[in-house]
Design a protein around this motif. Sequence first.
Motif, PDB file in Angstrom:
ATOM      1  N   GLU A   1       0.860  -1.175  -0.009  1.00  0.00           N
ATOM      2  CA  GLU A   1       0.143  -0.176   0.157  1.00  0.00           C
ATOM      3  C   GLU A   1       0.890   1.288   0.019  1.00  0.00           C
ATOM      4  OE1 GLU A   1      -3.452   2.286   0.181  1.00  0.00           O
ATOM      5  OE2 GLU A   1      -3.065   0.153  -0.512  1.00  0.00           O
ATOM      6  N   ASN A   2       1.945   1.102   0.883  1.00  0.00           N
ATOM      7  CA  ASN A   2       2.734   2.430   0.832  1.00  0.00           C
ATOM      8  C   ASN A   2       3.476   2.640  -0.608  1.00  0.00           C
ATOM      9  OD1 ASN A   2       2.297   2.665   3.643  1.00  0.00           O
ATOM     10  ND2 ASN A   2       3.997   1.611   4.257  1.00  0.00           N
ATOM     11  N   GLU A   3       4.076   1.410  -1.056  1.00  0.00           N
ATOM     12  CA  GLU A   3       4.629   1.374  -2.560  1.00  0.00           C
ATOM     13  C   GLU A   3       3.500   2.311  -3.451  1.00  0.00           C
ATOM     14  OE1 GLU A   3       5.850  -2.385  -3.604  1.00  0.00           O
ATOM     15  OE2 GLU A   3       7.611  -2.489  -2.277  1.00  0.00           O
ATOM     16  N   ARG A   4       2.263   1.662  -3.256  1.00  0.00           N
ATOM     17  CA  ARG A   4       1.240   2.118  -4.282  1.00  0.00           C
ATOM     18  C   ARG A   4       0.826   3.545  -4.174  1.00  0.00           C
ATOM     19  NH1 ARG A   4      -4.396   3.145  -4.631  1.00  0.00           N
ATOM     20  NH2 ARG A   4      -4.435   2.979  -2.273  1.00  0.00           N
ATOM     21  N   LYS A   5       0.926   4.016  -2.736  1.00  0.00           N
ATOM     22  CA  LYS A   5       0.640   5.428  -2.523  1.00  0.00           C
ATOM     23  C   LYS A   5       1.865   6.515  -2.908  1.00  0.00           C
ATOM     24  CE  LYS A   5      -2.243   4.955   1.464  1.00  0.00           C
ATOM     25  NZ  LYS A   5      -2.560   5.157   2.926  1.00  0.00           N
ATOM     26  N   ASP A   6       3.025   5.847  -2.849  1.00  0.00           N
ATOM     27  CA  ASP A   6       4.312   6.549  -3.156  1.00  0.00           C
ATOM     28  C   ASP A   6       4.359   6.576  -4.622  1.00  0.00           C
ATOM     29  OD1 ASP A   6       6.976   7.563  -2.529  1.00  0.00           O
ATOM     30  OD2 ASP A   6       7.361   6.014  -3.969  1.00  0.00           O
ATOM     31  N   ALA A   7       3.932   5.651  -5.632  1.00  0.00           N
ATOM     32  CA  ALA A   7       3.830   5.544  -6.823  1.00  0.00           C
ATOM     33  C   ALA A   7       2.662   6.378  -7.321  1.00  0.00           C
ATOM     34  CB  ALA A   7       3.248   4.177  -7.592  1.00  0.00           C
ATOM     35  N   LEU A   8       1.489   6.654  -6.564  1.00  0.00           N
ATOM     36  CA  LEU A   8       0.584   7.606  -6.811  1.00  0.00           C
ATOM     37  C   LEU A   8       0.997   9.051  -6.868  1.00  0.00           C
ATOM     38  CD1 LEU A   8      -2.652   5.973  -5.144  1.00  0.00           C
ATOM     39  CD2 LEU A   8      -1.905   6.022  -7.913  1.00  0.00           C
ATOM     40  N   PHE A   9       1.776   9.167  -5.494  1.00  0.00           N
ATOM     41  CA  PHE A   9       2.238  10.386  -5.321  1.00  0.00           C
ATOM     42  C   PHE A   9       3.302  11.042  -6.296  1.00  0.00           C
ATOM     43  CE2 PHE A   9       5.888  12.887  -3.505  1.00  0.00           C
ATOM     44  CZ  PHE A   9       5.128  14.056  -3.020  1.00  0.00           C
ATOM     45  N   GLN A  10       4.246  10.132  -6.708  1.00  0.00           N
ATOM     46  CA  GLN A  10       5.030  10.396  -7.749  1.00  0.00           C
ATOM     47  C   GLN A  10       4.614  10.682  -9.208  1.00  0.00           C
ATOM     48  OE1 GLN A  10       8.318  11.028  -7.075  1.00  0.00           O
ATOM     49  NE2 GLN A  10       8.291  10.483  -5.010  1.00  0.00           N
ATOM     50  N   THR A  11       3.669   9.792  -9.450  1.00  0.00           N
ATOM     51  CA  THR A  11       2.987  10.159 -10.587  1.00  0.00           C
ATOM     52  C   THR A  11       2.040  11.411 -10.648  1.00  0.00           C
ATOM     53  OG1 THR A  11       2.167   7.817 -11.102  1.00  0.00           O
ATOM     54  CG2 THR A  11       0.829   9.418 -12.166  1.00  0.00           C
ATOM     55  N   ALA A  12       1.457  12.019  -9.691  1.00  0.00           N
ATOM     56  CA  ALA A  12       1.036  13.257  -9.416  1.00  0.00           C
ATOM     57  C   ALA A  12       1.858  14.292  -9.584  1.00  0.00           C
ATOM     58  CB  ALA A  12       0.094  13.380  -7.919  1.00  0.00           C
ATOM     59  N   LYS A  13       3.320  14.085  -8.806  1.00  0.00           N
ATOM     60  CA  LYS A  13       4.195  15.074  -8.826  1.00  0.00           C
ATOM     61  C   LYS A  13       4.561  15.305 -10.298  1.00  0.00           C
ATOM     62  CE  LYS A  13       8.689  16.113  -6.662  1.00  0.00           C
ATOM     63  NZ  LYS A  13       9.385  16.422  -7.865  1.00  0.00           N
ATOM     64  N   ARG A  14       4.736  14.370 -11.052  1.00  0.00           N
ATOM     65  CA  ARG A  14       5.374  14.317 -12.371  1.00  0.00           C
ATOM     66  C   ARG A  14       4.270  15.046 -13.396  1.00  0.00           C
ATOM     67  NH1 ARG A  14       6.928   9.006 -11.831  1.00  0.00           N
ATOM     68  NH2 ARG A  14       4.972   8.292 -12.819  1.00  0.00           N
ATOM     69  N   LEU A  15       3.078  14.812 -12.954  1.00  0.00           N
ATOM     70  CA  LEU A  15       2.140  15.313 -13.840  1.00  0.00           C
ATOM     71  C   LEU A  15       1.986  16.991 -13.512  1.00  0.00           C
ATOM     72  CD1 LEU A  15      -0.870  12.743 -13.491  1.00  0.00           C
ATOM     73  CD2 LEU A  15       0.235  13.555 -15.514  1.00  0.00           C
ATOM     74  N   TYR A  16       2.211  17.422 -12.169  1.00  0.00           N
ATOM     75  CA  TYR A  16       2.083  18.639 -11.787  1.00  0.00           C
ATOM     76  C   TYR A  16       3.288  19.580 -12.215  1.00  0.00           C
ATOM     77  CZ  TYR A  16      -2.513  18.511  -9.689  1.00  0.00           C
ATOM     78  OH  TYR A  16      -3.781  18.586  -9.024  1.00  0.00           O
ATOM     79  N   ASP A  17       4.338  18.671 -12.370  1.00  0.00           N
ATOM     80  CA  ASP A  17       5.646  19.273 -13.090  1.00  0.00           C
ATOM     81  C   ASP A  17       5.740  19.719 -14.418  1.00  0.00           C
ATOM     82  OD1 ASP A  17       6.855  19.183 -10.562  1.00  0.00           O
ATOM     83  OD2 ASP A  17       7.990  17.257 -10.832  1.00  0.00           O
ATOM     84  N   GLN A  18       4.706  18.955 -15.223  1.00  0.00           N
ATOM     85  CA  GLN A  18       4.429  19.573 -16.489  1.00  0.00           C
ATOM     86  C   GLN A  18       3.779  20.891 -16.525  1.00  0.00           C
ATOM     87  OE1 GLN A  18       6.342  17.452 -18.491  1.00  0.00           O
ATOM     88  NE2 GLN A  18       6.461  16.098 -16.596  1.00  0.00           N
ATOM     89  N   ILE A  19       4.355  21.683 -17.674  1.00  0.00           N
ATOM     90  CA  ILE A  19       3.729  22.941 -17.968  1.00  0.00           C
ATOM     91  C   ILE A  19       3.056  23.213 -19.369  1.00  0.00           C
ATOM     92  CG2 ILE A  19       5.109  24.175 -16.161  1.00  0.00           C
ATOM     93  CD1 ILE A  19       6.724  25.272 -18.445  1.00  0.00           C
ATOM     94  N   ASP A  20       3.118  22.196 -20.124  1.00  0.00           N
ATOM     95  CA  ASP A  20       2.585  22.256 -21.583  1.00  0.00           C
ATOM     96  C   ASP A  20       1.613  20.931 -21.641  1.00  0.00           C
ATOM     97  OD1 ASP A  20       4.028  20.060 -23.363  1.00  0.00           O
ATOM     98  OD2 ASP A  20       5.429  20.775 -21.629  1.00  0.00           O
TER      99      ASP A  20
END
Length: 643
Positions: free
Chosen positions: A182-201
């Motif tokens: 579950e922690n790995e899944r949450k971390d993966a979700l967090f990293q995915t969300a972070k990568r998404l918000y890092d994009q500006i185009d």
Amino acid sequence: MKKSLETGQISEHVQPPCPSAEKAASGSWLEYTDINEADIPYVGALLTETFTRWLEESEEFDIWRKDCLFLFDRERVQVAGPAVPHEHETAMAGSISEAVRTVAVAGPQSSGDRLVYGVPVISRSAGLPFAVLGLITTDREAVVDSSALRAMSLHFRSLFYQSFERLLMQEITARHHLQDKENERKDALFQTAKRLYDQIDVSSVLKETVQSLEGLYPGSTIELFLSQDYTAVDSRVKPLVFKHSSSDICARAFLEGKPVSERDEAGGIHLAVPFSGKQAVYGVLQVSMTGEQWKESNRASFMMLADTAGSAFENAKLYEQSNLLIGELQVINELTKRLNQSLKLSEIFGFATGELLQVFQAEFCCILKLNKQSGCFEVMSGNIPSMLHEQFSTDYGFCGMVNESKEALIISDYKGSSQIPSKLMDSTKARSLIASPIMVEGEVGGVILIAHRVPNYFSYDNYKLLQVLSTHIGLAITNATLHAEVRRMVITDNLTGLHARHYLDEQISLRQREDACGSLILVDIDYFKRVNDTYGHQIGDRILMQVSGVIKSCIRETDIAARWGGEELAVYLPKVRTDQAYRIADRIRYRVESETEPRVTASCGISEWTYEDDKISVESLFYRADMAMYDAKHHGRNQVQVG
């Protein structure tokens, strides 16, 4: 099926599986050491397992024969061992009850030729019986020592707690494993969300969305359907097409704004989640996987990721639109500043054409202005030489459409609109077009046409920007036109339409610096005062206009005619010597006499200058021509004299 010795009836006591991770997580396993009544069904499963193991380890002792050992739970229900012989049931029930009540070894009790014992199994912490071992001796005379029975109970309890602790550790390990996952899944979700918000185009957000989801849900099929224009950054990003919306889960999810799922005939799961931000729903994210791969927990995490991706897409879209708007404002500001730097129509048209080609990265551009005299649109500027200064009627082609509607238009593919004639599109083989009217005082004063040979080249944003730019170009043209009109009024005599005297003076001075020679003709209407006195000033004004018309028709476009004062008119002839000026003056004199009504005559005086002379002033030039004119009057009028 087990029999309760207390009631003497058969009880359906179905043994459940071993305790689950959910049970361990709730903390109820920790209560087993105290033998909580709520956990008796789970204890029963463990008791049965422990009893089997206990018998295996006790085979070396003759006293512990399998057919004479029984196990009961604290509710006096048999959970393991062979069926209690019918003739010994009463004695066994009594021993079991006494063992539970006294928490001590019960028996022996006589039952025919056998002795019956009840041996409680005591919990370690609470000191209460959680099971009872039943024993039926094979020989009435063989009395079992109580210490042996207690040892039997302790051995059983030891095995029970070993099994309990083993299961507990398994459950704790499983719980930790699940927690780690579950922690790995949450971390993966967090990293995915972070990568998404890092994009500006927008393109990066779309690509990151489908790639991240495919990585989080391996073996699944991820598709993103967008309801608006998009860049084809990934084959899995597609347009949202509304077909058979009643059965299409993507269309339903988009229209209803909530997740929709369905199972196919093969048992596969299809989940469609709105791809939305705070302002709108932009599309639908769909995941498809087999029934074996699907877990219900996928639904919540997928919905959360869809919301995150939708918000990131909206932020990128807003950022993109902000940059576009800033760019448009910069273009508008620069264009307006450059347009306002010039008040010459030719410069404005030329600059606007170049800027429009650059701003829209277009291949062709032309600007047409409405010629009020001819009533047609005239090409004033463009990068198509063959069309320069060509005229078109106000109802021709796309110019006519813009003129009639007073609105901008966009043509995605000219091949689909080929019934509309257009020399611009036909001669350049262009496919895409945007056009906008140039509004002047609420009316169409011109049209801007911008084209490209690639179909669907111009976007809706281009269409809107051209509307804004055409407004500023229209204002610049209006300002330049007004400035030209004011200047014309300043340098033009209102009655005759000839230039004013000061303009003539300025032009003569300018020509003297550039040319090698020039001539000046002064024209005076004979007896003009008599005309006014005889016919009135209105007729006198008409005579002035007639004579002015004669002069304009007798000279070149490069010659300058002006009203010098009263009934005296002047003509400057650049690069003309006296002999040619004499012929022009005599032609004017002759036509004045022939064409005026009422008939009047004119006297003319001529003067000239050349680069060989000493510097001659404009005043000296006028003086010599004036003297020649008075000489003509002195010699009988209606003649030409050279000064």
